[in-house]
Motif scaffolding. Structure first.
Motif, PDB file in Angstrom:
ATOM      1  N   GLN A   1       0.842  -1.201   0.000  1.00 21.81           N
ATOM      2  CA  GLN A   1       0.000   0.000   0.000  1.00 21.81           C
ATOM      3  C   GLN A   1       0.877   1.251   0.000  1.00 21.81           C
ATOM      4  N   ASP A   2       1.886   1.269   0.842  1.00 26.75           N
ATOM      5  CA  ASP A   2       2.786   2.417   0.942  1.00 26.75           C
ATOM      6  C   ASP A   2       3.475   2.669  -0.401  1.00 26.75           C
ATOM      7  N   ASP A   3       4.020   1.615  -0.999  1.00 21.13           N
ATOM      8  CA  ASP A   3       4.736   1.722  -2.266  1.00 21.13           C
ATOM      9  C   ASP A   3       3.823   2.226  -3.380  1.00 21.13           C
ATOM     10  N   HIS A   4       2.690   1.587  -3.541  1.00 25.34           N
ATOM     11  CA  HIS A   4       1.816   1.902  -4.672  1.00 25.34           C
ATOM     12  C   HIS A   4       1.134   3.263  -4.526  1.00 25.34           C
ATOM     13  N   VAL A   5       0.608   3.541  -3.357  1.00 33.19           N
ATOM     14  CA  VAL A   5      -0.127   4.805  -3.187  1.00 33.19           C
ATOM     15  C   VAL A   5       0.832   5.990  -3.171  1.00 33.19           C
ATOM     16  N   SER A   6       1.994   5.849  -2.575  1.00 29.89           N
ATOM     17  CA  SER A   6       2.939   6.972  -2.589  1.00 29.89           C
ATOM     18  C   SER A   6       3.398   7.262  -4.016  1.00 29.89           C
TER      19      SER A   6
END
Length: 169
Positions: free
Chosen positions: A52-57
């Protein structure tokens, strides 16, 4: 209800499932694996949060919470700093050990805040925008977000299943 409201609700449900899976467990319970090839609760929660952190950021064009807020250092994992868990083998899964459930849930909460700060501002007109044309068909912003939600919910469900196994064992 707007599309943004719907996305915030979906990510809120992931957050709730993460807390249900991890809260109150000690380091050994979080690292428990039903066999040597299985994932642990710690790995599942860490991985779904990293994805989630990787994709949304990336979508929001901001630095990942993992590095921006020092979570990589707090976790102290013997993995590359940009590792999200994708493609991990059994040894990699075993390497994801954490000292407490709070570390996992606090990192997830920080990612959640960044995520809802981004998706909460999206409009219906934003969602069809193509963000990755390397696929056939090309991937839109809306499809990428649904993909993250689906993956995260699956892993959160697996973590909750493992918690049930622990509690009944």
């Amino acid at each position: 209800m707007t599309s943004a409201d719907l996305l915030v609700d979906a990510f809120s449900r992931i957050r709730e499932a993460v807390h249900e899976a991890a809260e109150g467990l000690d380091a050994d319970q979080l690292a428990h694996r039903v066999d040597e090839g299985a994932n642990s609760i710690a790995w599942l929660v860490w991985h779904l949060t990293r994805v989630q952190d990787d994709h949304v950021s990336d979508l929001a064009e901001v630095e990942q919470v993992w590095t921006a807020q020092g979570w990589a250092d707090r976790f102290g994992l013997a993995l590359p700093v940009d590792d999200t868990g994708y493609g991990h083998d059994a040894d990699d899964v075993a390497a994801v050990r954490v000292g407490s459930a709070d570390l996992l849930t606090d990192y997830h909460d920080a990612v959640f805040e960044q995520t809802v700060g981004y998706v909460g501002k999206l409009t219906d007109a934003d969602l069809p925008r193509i963000i990755d044309d390397a696929w056939d068909p090309p991937v839109s912003l809306g499809v990428r977000l649904v993909s993250v939600i689906a993956d995260d919910l699956q892993h959160a469900g697996q973590a909750n299943f493992l918690r049930g196994v622990l509690e009944r064992g």
